[in-house]
Design a protein around this motif. Structure first.
Motif, PDB file in Angstrom:
ATOM      1  N   GLY A  36      17.454 -57.857 -69.327  1.00 13.37           N
ATOM      2  CA  GLY A  36      16.171 -58.236 -69.200  1.00 13.37           C
ATOM      3  C   GLY A  36      15.586 -59.240 -68.489  1.00 13.37           C
ATOM      4  N   LEU A  37      14.765 -59.873 -69.071  1.00 10.81           N
ATOM      5  CA  LEU A  37      14.209 -61.017 -68.157  1.00 10.81           C
ATOM      6  C   LEU A  37      14.136 -62.280 -68.746  1.00 10.81           C
ATOM      7  N   GLN A  38      14.370 -63.278 -68.050  1.00 10.12           N
ATOM      8  CA  GLN A  38      14.298 -64.535 -68.603  1.00 10.12           C
ATOM      9  C   GLN A  38      13.270 -65.585 -67.979  1.00 10.12           C
ATOM     10  N   LEU A  39      12.603 -66.072 -68.416  1.00  4.93           N
ATOM     11  CA  LEU A  39      11.593 -67.054 -68.154  1.00  4.93           C
ATOM     12  C   LEU A  39      11.965 -68.589 -68.281  1.00  4.93           C
ATOM     13  N   ASP A  40      11.893 -69.272 -67.073  1.00  4.27           N
ATOM     14  CA  ASP A  40      12.446 -70.401 -66.930  1.00  4.27           C
ATOM     15  C   ASP A  40      11.243 -71.475 -66.925  1.00  4.27           C
ATOM     16  N   PHE A  41      10.764 -71.920 -67.871  1.00  3.71           N
ATOM     17  CA  PHE A  41       9.550 -72.834 -67.942  1.00  3.71           C
ATOM     18  C   PHE A  41       9.945 -73.868 -68.764  1.00  3.71           C
TER      19      PHE A  41
ATOM     20  N   TRP B 141      14.090 -53.795 -72.317  1.00  2.00           N
ATOM     21  CA  TRP B 141      14.769 -54.962 -71.763  1.00  2.00           C
ATOM     22  C   TRP B 141      14.492 -56.207 -72.760  1.00  2.00           C
ATOM     23  N   GLN B 142      15.579 -56.945 -72.789  1.00  3.48           N
ATOM     24  CA  GLN B 142      15.437 -58.120 -73.623  1.00  3.48           C
ATOM     25  C   GLN B 142      14.542 -59.251 -72.822  1.00  3.48           C
ATOM     26  N   LEU B 143      14.310 -60.347 -73.967  1.00  3.62           N
ATOM     27  CA  LEU B 143      13.394 -61.319 -73.274  1.00  3.62           C
ATOM     28  C   LEU B 143      14.217 -62.457 -73.670  1.00  3.62           C
ATOM     29  N   SER B 144      14.254 -63.491 -72.752  1.00  6.78           N
ATOM     30  CA  SER B 144      15.043 -64.555 -72.859  1.00  6.78           C
ATOM     31  C   SER B 144      14.016 -65.833 -72.306  1.00  6.78           C
ATOM     32  N   VAL B 145      14.450 -66.966 -72.910  1.00 13.82           N
ATOM     33  CA  VAL B 145      14.011 -68.326 -72.058  1.00 13.82           C
ATOM     34  C   VAL B 145      14.718 -69.323 -72.227  1.00 13.82           C
ATOM     35  N   THR B 146      14.676 -70.282 -70.967  1.00 22.61           N
ATOM     36  CA  THR B 146      15.491 -71.417 -70.988  1.00 22.61           C
ATOM     37  C   THR B 146      14.637 -72.493 -72.202  1.00 22.61           C
ATOM     38  N   GLY B 147      15.491 -73.203 -72.673  1.00 23.34           N
ATOM     39  CA  GLY B 147      14.842 -74.178 -73.647  1.00 23.34           C
ATOM     40  C   GLY B 147      15.230 -75.773 -73.336  1.00 23.34           C
ATOM     41  N   LEU B 148      14.534 -76.525 -73.444  1.00 25.92           N
ATOM     42  CA  LEU B 148      14.953 -77.859 -73.431  1.00 25.92           C
ATOM     43  C   LEU B 148      15.584 -78.279 -74.683  1.00 25.92           C
TER      44      LEU B 148
ATOM     45  N   VAL C  39      17.645 -67.767 -76.626  1.00 23.45           N
ATOM     46  CA  VAL C  39      17.122 -68.844 -75.866  1.00 23.45           C
ATOM     47  C   VAL C  39      18.467 -69.624 -75.286  1.00 23.45           C
ATOM     48  N   VAL C  40      18.437 -69.972 -73.740  1.00 23.81           N
ATOM     49  CA  VAL C  40      19.371 -70.606 -73.071  1.00 23.81           C
ATOM     50  C   VAL C  40      19.192 -72.353 -72.945  1.00 23.81           C
ATOM     51  N   ILE C  41      19.831 -73.122 -73.835  1.00 26.78           N
ATOM     52  CA  ILE C  41      19.570 -74.590 -73.766  1.00 26.78           C
ATOM     53  C   ILE C  41      19.985 -75.144 -72.582  1.00 26.78           C
ATOM     54  N   GLN C  42      19.354 -75.945 -72.055  1.00 30.14           N
ATOM     55  CA  GLN C  42      19.581 -76.413 -70.840  1.00 30.14           C
ATOM     56  C   GLN C  42      20.284 -77.950 -71.353  1.00 30.14           C
ATOM     57  N   THR C  43      21.401 -78.365 -70.914  1.00 28.97           N
ATOM     58  CA  THR C  43      22.214 -79.620 -71.161  1.00 28.97           C
ATOM     59  C   THR C  43      22.130 -80.397 -70.034  1.00 28.97           C
ATOM     60  N   TYR C  44      21.468 -80.265 -68.779  1.00 28.34           N
ATOM     61  CA  TYR C  44      21.860 -80.925 -67.623  1.00 28.34           C
ATOM     62  C   TYR C  44      20.400 -81.303 -66.811  1.00 28.34           C
ATOM     63  N   GLN C  45      20.384 -81.919 -66.088  1.00 28.97           N
ATOM     64  CA  GLN C  45      19.268 -82.494 -65.273  1.00 28.97           C
ATOM     65  C   GLN C  45      19.956 -82.418 -63.869  1.00 28.97           C
TER      66      GLN C  45
ATOM     67  N   PHE D 137      21.159 -68.396 -79.405  1.00 32.34           N
ATOM     68  CA  PHE D 137      21.379 -69.060 -78.118  1.00 32.34           C
ATOM     69  C   PHE D 137      22.603 -69.097 -77.406  1.00 32.34           C
ATOM     70  N   ARG D 138      22.564 -69.453 -76.366  1.00 29.44           N
ATOM     71  CA  ARG D 138      23.651 -69.947 -75.526  1.00 29.44           C
ATOM     72  C   ARG D 138      23.369 -71.164 -75.052  1.00 29.44           C
ATOM     73  N   VAL D 139      24.307 -71.913 -74.349  1.00 22.96           N
ATOM     74  CA  VAL D 139      24.505 -73.319 -73.896  1.00 22.96           C
ATOM     75  C   VAL D 139      24.726 -73.205 -72.258  1.00 22.96           C
ATOM     76  N   ALA D 140      23.541 -73.810 -71.589  1.00 30.05           N
ATOM     77  CA  ALA D 140      23.988 -73.808 -70.205  1.00 30.05           C
ATOM     78  C   ALA D 140      24.554 -75.084 -69.652  1.00 30.05           C
ATOM     79  N   LEU D 141      25.666 -75.081 -69.053  1.00 29.24           N
ATOM     80  CA  LEU D 141      26.255 -76.190 -68.347  1.00 29.24           C
ATOM     81  C   LEU D 141      26.300 -76.184 -67.064  1.00 29.24           C
ATOM     82  N   VAL D 142      26.246 -77.289 -66.519  1.00 31.99           N
ATOM     83  CA  VAL D 142      26.146 -77.153 -64.955  1.00 31.99           C
ATOM     84  C   VAL D 142      27.793 -77.370 -64.377  1.00 31.99           C
ATOM     85  N   GLU D 143      28.158 -76.821 -63.538  1.00 30.77           N
ATOM     86  CA  GLU D 143      29.417 -76.939 -62.795  1.00 30.77           C
ATOM     87  C   GLU D 143      29.724 -78.129 -62.517  1.00 30.77           C
ATOM     88  N   GLY D 144      31.042 -78.545 -62.962  1.00 35.73           N
ATOM     89  CA  GLY D 144      31.456 -79.947 -62.574  1.00 35.73           C
ATOM     90  C   GLY D 144      30.897 -81.068 -63.495  1.00 35.73           C
TER      91      GLY D 144
END
Length: 250
Positions: free
Chosen positions: A122-127, A152-159, A181-187, A209-216
């Protein structure tokens, strides 16, 4: 007191402040090893290491940027064939005043990738929707979902903030629109300090939801996160690493 001793005392005092304490705690947590996961964000220009075995890929396809008329700026050259991978095409957006041509370009890309033999999930919107703006965002997503073919599914990133503190009624509305929703845990390249406190407030989060991690980045799963009934796993944001020749000083 000698100057060096005074300086050491001052630094010790500063490190007892809450912000510094959070940084120290984060530094003591294990680092995210990409090889321990199978779902990844892959931006153009980033080459995954050969030891990775991805099952799911989130690929940045293009951006809808500020300035001028809205349009999709494509960031990839060509359409690769990625057999055996579940693929999400990601569109990063700075604005939501899309016109018909913008929607048509995004739908055309999804169709093109699927015709190339890819398994498009599907489509993910990163907003970066602000917590106070979730209501308007939900209305935009409802319209987007109506335009997106059901295959197609619909996903978004989430703060983390709106995921934890968003209005329950508005989140419930989004639950009827979104598949995840993919929840962002990094900046940037750093895990956000104090992430544990956000997940404590997500006991009743209504959307898978999934949880997004940054490599390292620093990460230790908060208590009960992985037992949450709507938790679907992790996605690792892969970083661009120097080539072996660059590391060797070539």
């Amino acid at each position: 007191m000698r100057p060096r001793a005074a300086l050491a005392t001052l630094l010790l005092g500063l490190c007892l402040l809450p912000g510094c304490q959070k940084q120290r705690e984060a530094a003591q947590k294990p680092q995210v090893q990409a090889s321990a996961h199978d779902a990844f964000y892959l931006w153009p220009g980033v080459t995954p290491s050969p030891d990775l075995r991805p099952k799911t890929l989130y690929l940045l396809d293009g951006e809808v940027r500020h300035g001028g008329a809205p349009r999709l700026t494509r960031l990839r050259m060509g359409t690769p064939h990625l057999p055996g991978k579940a693929v999400w095409l990601v569109v990063r957006a700075d604005r939501l005043d899309w016109d018909a041509a913008t929607y048509a370009a995004i739908l055309a890309d999804l169709d093109q990738w699927q015709k190339a033999g890819n398994s498009i999930t599907g489509l993910q919107l990163d907003f970066d929707a602000a917590t106070r703006g979730i209501g308007n965002y939900a209305r935009f997503l409802k319209d987007l979902r109506a335009r997106l073919p059901r295959r197609w599914q619909l996903s978004v990133t989430g703060l983390m903030d709106w995921s934890a503190h968003g209005d329950p009624q508005q989140l419930a509305t989004m639950a009827g629109i979104l598949d995840e929703v993919v929840i962002q845990t990094y900046q940037g390249q750093t895990t956000i300090a104090g992430y544990d406190s956000y997940f404590v407030r997500m006991a009743h989060f209504p959307i898978p939801f999934r949880v997004a991690l940054v490599e390292g980045g620093a990460w230790r799963a908060p208590p009960a996160l992985e037992q949450h009934p709507r938790f679907r796993g992790y996605v690792v944001f892969l970083l661009k690493h120097p080539s072996p020749q660059t590391r060797a000083g070539a």
